[in-house]
Design a protein around this motif. Structure first.
Motif, mmCIF file in Angstrom:
data_model
loop_
_atom_site.group_PDB
_atom_site.id
_atom_site.type_symbol
_atom_site.label_atom_id
_atom_site.label_comp_id
_atom_site.label_asym_id
_atom_site.label_seq_id
_atom_site.Cartn_x
_atom_site.Cartn_y
_atom_site.Cartn_z
ATOM 1 N N THR A 37 -13.066 34.830 25.563
ATOM 2 C CA THR A 37 -11.487 34.723 25.465
ATOM 3 C C THR A 37 -11.077 33.610 25.156
ATOM 4 O O THR A 37 -9.980 33.497 24.334
ATOM 5 N N ASP A 38 -11.578 32.515 25.331
ATOM 6 C CA ASP A 38 -11.183 30.995 24.779
ATOM 7 C C ASP A 38 -12.430 30.163 24.503
ATOM 8 O O ASP A 38 -13.045 29.631 25.305
ATOM 9 N N PRO A 39 -12.950 30.283 23.283
ATOM 10 C CA PRO A 39 -14.228 29.495 22.874
ATOM 11 C C PRO A 39 -13.991 28.081 22.965
ATOM 12 O O PRO A 39 -15.126 27.458 22.887
ATOM 13 N N SER A 40 -12.903 27.438 22.843
ATOM 14 C CA SER A 40 -12.860 26.072 22.978
ATOM 15 C C SER A 40 -12.964 25.590 24.315
ATOM 16 O O SER A 40 -12.906 24.514 24.664
ATOM 17 N N ASN A 41 -12.843 26.501 25.350
ATOM 18 C CA ASN A 41 -13.166 26.153 26.816
ATOM 19 C C ASN A 41 -14.631 26.082 27.084
ATOM 20 O O ASN A 41 -15.354 26.583 27.579
ATOM 21 N N LYS A 42 -14.909 24.678 27.004
ATOM 22 C CA LYS A 42 -16.358 24.316 27.193
ATOM 23 C C LYS A 42 -16.361 23.114 28.144
ATOM 24 O O LYS A 42 -15.473 22.396 28.535
ATOM 25 N N GLY A 43 -17.534 23.181 29.069
ATOM 26 C CA GLY A 43 -17.716 22.071 30.059
ATOM 27 C C GLY A 43 -18.257 22.780 31.124
ATOM 28 O O GLY A 43 -18.587 23.998 31.327
#
Length: 110
Positions: free
Chosen positions: A69-75
């Motif tokens: 849903t949100d590929p930039s949400n890393k960590g």
């Protein structure tokens, strides 16, 4: 007189045959019981292990859904699944120079 001697010899062998049959029967029953018991214990351990992994896999699935849903949400993110808390760690693969490959590691939260 000869027939009386033969009858006496036959009487003692029937008890021996019955006892031998019972001994063989109980031996076979014990062997089957031992094998069945170990099989049941092994299958129980497999099912319990699968139950433990189910909540871990659920936390991993939640993290993958968040990434879709949100590929930039890393960590690192924390998830609760199956009454337990897990931390899903996301790190880039060191050998990948493009930055497109990542590893996910799920561990119980302390």
């Amino acid at each position: 007189m000869i027939s009386n001697l033969l009858r006496r010899d036959r009487r003692g062998s029937s008890l021996t045959v019955v006892l031998l049959f019972l001994t063989v029967l109980f031996s076979m029953w014990a062997a089957v019981h031992r094998g069945t018991t170990s099989l049941i214990l092994a299958q129980t351990a497999i099912v319990k292990h699968d139950d433990c992994d189910a909540s871990l896999m659920n936390a991993l699935a939640q993290r993958l859904w968040d990434l879709e849903t949100d590929p930039s949400n890393k960590g690192d993110k924390s998830y609760s699944a199956g009454g337990k808390s897990y931390v899903v760690t996301m790190r880039p693969v060191p050998a990948d120079s493009t930055g497109k490959q990542w590893t996910l590691h799920v561990s119980p939260a302390d």
